[in-house]
Design a protein around this motif. Structure first.
Motif, PDB file in Angstrom:
ATOM      1  N   GLU A   1       0.842  -1.178   0.000  1.00 51.85           N
ATOM      2  CA  GLU A   1       0.000   0.000   0.000  1.00 51.85           C
ATOM      3  C   GLU A   1       0.885   1.238   0.000  1.00 51.85           C
ATOM      4  O   GLU A   1       2.020   1.197   0.484  1.00 51.85           O
ATOM      5  N   PRO A   2       0.426   2.359  -0.545  1.00 54.05           N
ATOM      6  CA  PRO A   2       1.264   3.552  -0.620  1.00 54.05           C
ATOM      7  C   PRO A   2       1.537   4.132   0.754  1.00 54.05           C
ATOM      8  O   PRO A   2       0.766   3.956   1.685  1.00 54.05           O
ATOM      9  N   ASP A   3       2.705   4.803   0.887  1.00 59.03           N
ATOM     10  CA  ASP A   3       3.007   5.495   2.129  1.00 59.03           C
ATOM     11  C   ASP A   3       1.923   6.537   2.380  1.00 59.03           C
ATOM     12  O   ASP A   3       1.584   7.330   1.508  1.00 59.03           O
TER      13      ASP A   3
ATOM     14  N   THR B   1      -1.338   5.886   3.049  1.00 57.57           N
ATOM     15  CA  THR B   1      -2.573   5.501   2.379  1.00 57.57           C
ATOM     16  C   THR B   1      -3.783   6.075   3.102  1.00 57.57           C
ATOM     17  O   THR B   1      -3.897   5.946   4.314  1.00 57.57           O
TER      18      THR B   1
ATOM     19  N   PRO C   1       5.370   1.520  -1.444  1.00 59.79           N
ATOM     20  CA  PRO C   1       6.058   1.931  -0.219  1.00 59.79           C
ATOM     21  C   PRO C   1       7.518   1.481  -0.218  1.00 59.79           C
ATOM     22  O   PRO C   1       7.840   0.370  -0.638  1.00 59.79           O
ATOM     23  N   SER C   2       8.383   2.340   0.268  1.00 55.88           N
ATOM     24  CA  SER C   2       9.819   2.051   0.266  1.00 55.88           C
ATOM     25  C   SER C   2      10.145   0.769   1.005  1.00 55.88           C
ATOM     26  O   SER C   2      11.088   0.049   0.653  1.00 55.88           O
ATOM     27  N   LYS C   3       9.359   0.439   2.045  1.00 52.04           N
ATOM     28  CA  LYS C   3       9.650  -0.761   2.838  1.00 52.04           C
ATOM     29  C   LYS C   3       9.457  -2.037   2.034  1.00 52.04           C
ATOM     30  O   LYS C   3       9.956  -3.099   2.412  1.00 52.04           O
TER      31      LYS C   3
ATOM     32  N   ASN D   1      11.973   4.127  -3.404  1.00 47.20           N
ATOM     33  CA  ASN D   1      11.083   3.709  -4.487  1.00 47.20           C
ATOM     34  C   ASN D   1      11.285   4.507  -5.773  1.00 47.20           C
ATOM     35  O   ASN D   1      10.425   4.528  -6.645  1.00 47.20           O
TER      36      ASN D   1
END
Length: 413
Positions: free
Chosen positions: A30-32, A34, A218-220, A238
């Protein structure tokens, strides 16, 4: 822009995706930041792009497909109570993260007594920067909102995606995960900014999902970025900066890969080791030729692509270079005795060609062409050995050399 541009690097540069143990946790990136509710994107309707195909189909059912065979509609027996004129109209793709041609199915708003099957055939251009498993088919409702059916069927052998629906609307193919841009063309020394995107999954609306605007993965969930080929890649979570080499590289195009480090559930199946790949082709505009490993010379020109006899031709002063091939615009072609597949370089009284020796043997090597982009024709070629003829002395002199070439030219028709 393989076959599309991926032919230039081979199938080895496409994604690798492997199933994992079903006991592993399913994670949907999911996007940072969200929002609590993911809503569907609203866009303008598509613009007509071509002539509609029509067919009369009645209670017995039938099939209709677009002229390019990209979309096929299968109407089963009993879906229609009376005979109807069914049409397939090509449209511009307005769907978020859309790829390729979209279509309007008419009569607009037609409701069927039984589900009809909507099948999209995809090509390598549709999965540039993405993977087939991330492809979805979406429709635009009467409020301009994009939605997609939760159930679909993917056939990676036939390269098709299929859904069922009981209504007609505007339909399009889109990517749920991808690198943007998926394919790029750069001048030597050029720069490019890359971003890994996704379309996050919404809550179900009936049997369907909304198509939201894309957001960054998401970067994670990004394990790493890698580069195969020339240039320098500077990743930052990202996103990444790519700096093309200062001259035409030996490996062309370069392949940039994003590795996701989380298990992802796609259509009820768990996957790991997902890799998204984009290709970056580095060459100046024109037809560039290298003789026997020496300096490159670029001939400004263009491409005439007819699907019968296709020509790329360039000039630099009194010198000229050309490539000819018959048949399909895109693919890998081998030199022929005549001009069905041919190379010619005219440097005044010195002429190079795809034939060599006193008996004019056919040269080794091949021509690889990608015409998937609407504006550009790109590719590469080798002629080894190439023959040369020096027409200045009497008698003529002949010899052999190695020719490498790349091209990035605009269509002239």
């Amino acid at each position: 822009m393989k076959s599309p541009i991926t032919l230039l690097v081979g199938l080895a540069l496409t994604f690798l995706i492997a199933s994992c143990d079903s006991k592993n946790e399913s994670v949907r990136p999911e996007p940072d930041g969200t929002p609590a509710v993911v809503t569907g994107a609203v866009t303008p309707v598509g613009i007509s792009e071509g002539t509609a195909i029509t067919a009369n189909i009645g209670p017995a059912g039938g099939t209709i497909q677009s002229a390019d065979e990209r979309i096929r509609i299968t109407i089963p027996a009993g879906a229609l109570a009376t005979e109807q004129t069914i049409s397939v109209q090509p449209l511009s793709n307005q769907c978020p993260a859309g790829t390729g041609q979209a279509f309007r199915l008419l009569p607009h708003g037609q409701v069927f007594g039984k589900p009809v099957t909507v099948t999209f055939n995809y090509n390598e251009t549709d999965v540039n920067g993405s993977i087939p498993e991330a492809l979805r088919i979406a429709y635009q409702n009467d409020k301009g909102i994009w939605q997609y059916p939760s159930a679909k069927s993917l056939d990676t052998t036939a390269r098709s995606v299929r859904v069922e629906s009981t209504h007609f609307s505007d339909w399009a193919l889109f990517q749920t995960m991808y690198i943007s841009p998926g394919n790029s063309f750069l001048n030597p020394g050029g720069n490019l900014f890359l971003v890994a995107f996704q379309t996050p999954q919404s809550e179900k609306v009936g049997d369907d999902f909304f198509v939201p605007l894309p957001s960054r993965i998401p970067s994670k969930h990004i394990e790493k970025w890698t580069l195969r080929g020339g240039g320098v890649l500077k990743p930052n979570q990202n996103q990444a900066d790519y700096h093309a080499p200062s001259s035409i590289p030996a490996i062309n195009p370069a392949a940039v890969t994003v590795f996701l480090n989380e298990t992802v559930k796609i259509d009820g199946v768990l996957f790991k080791d997902i890799r998204l790949v984009c290709n970056i082709f580095t060459a100046p505009e024109g037809l560039s030729v290298q003789l026997d490993g020496g300096a490159w010379r670029t001939y400004a020109g263009g491409a005439s692509i007819t699907g019968a006899q296709n020509v790329i031709q360039g000039m630099d002063g009194k010198e000229s270079a050309s490539l000819l091939w018959n048949g399909a615009p895109t693919g890998i072609f081998h030199w022929t005795k005549g001009i069905a597949v041919a190379f010619n370089l005219n440097k005044g009284k010195l002429i190079y060609q795809h034939l060599y020796g006193k008996n004019l043997a056919v040269s080794g090597g091949s021509l690889t062409v990608d015409c998937s982009d609407k504006a550009w024709v790109v590719g590469s070629f080798t002629v080894q050995p190439a023959g040369w003829i020096d027409t200045a002395p009497n008698p003529l002199k002949i010899g052999e050399t190695a020719v490498n070439g790349v091209f990035r030219v605009k269509r002239v028709n």
